[in-house]
Scaffold this motif. Structure first.
Motif, PDB file in Angstrom:
ATOM      1  N   THR A  20      45.684 -19.686 -41.211  1.00 22.68           N
ATOM      2  CA  THR A  20      45.154 -20.995 -40.822  1.00 22.68           C
ATOM      3  C   THR A  20      44.438 -21.606 -42.016  1.00 22.68           C
TER       4      THR A  20
ATOM      5  N   THR B 214      41.171 -26.990 -36.571  1.00 24.53           N
ATOM      6  CA  THR B 214      42.127 -27.195 -35.477  1.00 24.53           C
ATOM      7  C   THR B 214      43.115 -26.045 -35.389  1.00 24.53           C
ATOM      8  N   GLU B 215      43.633 -25.593 -36.539  1.00 26.43           N
ATOM      9  CA  GLU B 215      44.566 -24.469 -36.537  1.00 26.43           C
ATOM     10  C   GLU B 215      43.878 -23.201 -36.039  1.00 26.43           C
TER      11      GLU B 215
ATOM     12  N   THR C 140      43.636 -23.351 -32.378  1.00 27.42           N
ATOM     13  CA  THR C 140      44.947 -23.159 -31.759  1.00 27.42           C
ATOM     14  C   THR C 140      45.284 -21.688 -31.614  1.00 27.42           C
ATOM     15  N   VAL C 141      45.077 -20.903 -32.680  1.00 29.60           N
ATOM     16  CA  VAL C 141      45.386 -19.469 -32.579  1.00 29.60           C
ATOM     17  C   VAL C 141      44.336 -18.741 -31.749  1.00 29.60           C
TER      18      VAL C 141
ATOM     19  N   ASP D 263      43.122 -19.943 -29.066  1.00 32.30           N
ATOM     20  CA  ASP D 263      43.615 -20.142 -27.701  1.00 32.30           C
ATOM     21  C   ASP D 263      44.760 -19.187 -27.367  1.00 32.30           C
ATOM     22  N   ARG D 264      45.424 -18.664 -28.386  1.00 36.03           N
ATOM     23  CA  ARG D 264      46.498 -17.684 -28.167  1.00 36.03           C
ATOM     24  C   ARG D 264      45.954 -16.262 -28.136  1.00 36.03           C
TER      25      ARG D 264
END
Length: 212
Positions: free
Chosen positions: A115, A119-120, A123-124, A126-127
């Motif tokens: 990342t 934001t990136e 995003t990860v 959230d995964r």
């Protein structure tokens, strides 16, 4: 995810610096890895940037006692499968595209996703990822940027890679949200080509002592 996160952390915590290696000749992989392990750097990221990379990973995984071979620059599911079949114990990607994240979901091998922005990272996160690569570290804001993220993104640990050297590694390693750094300076191309394994062991030992 927690089991894979624990496995990844146990690998990254073996040393303050994870060597990021580009192998042009698979025959050099074993002596190079032995030199790094002798200097205290057991986890080794071999990047999939050359035709020799997969053979190098297999050789290190099969022949070098104490080494933990990983694959770097993994971009898609096909590369993921090839890297795992070669013996990779961890996978590193420069970014966090859906193809790599989906492949990771189907595998027992842990992923260190790349990342460069908040934001990136979210995003990860959230995964299910809490251990993340920050790349390219120097170009993306360096240690001050990571320090600024430590409060709003509390609980995320980073392995910054890209532009890191002996001169600035401590700037990153002193941060509370940095578990280790990735660096190529411990195995310079000229020393690898010359077979200067003793010299590489000295560089590895110097790097492994950065947190002592």
């Amino acid at each position: 995810m927690s089991g894979k996160t624990d496995a990844l952390l146990s690998t990254l915590r073996l040393q303050p610096v994870v060597p990021v290696i580009v192998i042009d000749d698979a025959k050099s992989a074993v002596p190079l890895a032995r030199a790094l392990v002798a200097g205290g750097l057991k986890a080794i990221e071999i990047t999939l940037r050359t035709p020799a990379a997969l053979d190098a990973i297999k050789a290190v995984a099969d022949e070098v006692e104490g080494a933990v071979a990983g694959a770097g620059t993994v971009l898609d599911a096909k590369q993921w499968d090839l890297a795992v079949k070669a013996g990779s114990k961890f996978i590193v990607s420069p970014g966090a595209g859906p193809a790599v994240l989906d492949a990771a979901d189907q595998s027992d091998i842990p992923l260190l996703p790349g990342t460069a922005t908040a934001t990136e990272i979210m995003t990860v996160r959230d995964r299910g990822y809490s251990v993340i690569k920050f790349f390219p570290a120097e170009q993306a804001g360096g240690a001050p940027y990571l320090n600024a993220l430590s409060s709003p993104l509390n609980g995320i640990l980073f392995c910054p890679t890209g532009g890191i050297s002996l001169k600035n590694a401590r700037d990153y390693l002193s941060l509370p949200n940095v578990v280790c750094v990735g660096g190529s300076w411990v195995a310079p191309k000229a020393m690898v080509e010359a077979g200067d394994w003793a010299g590489i062991t000295r560089l590895a030992a110097e790097a492994s002592g950065l947190r002592s």
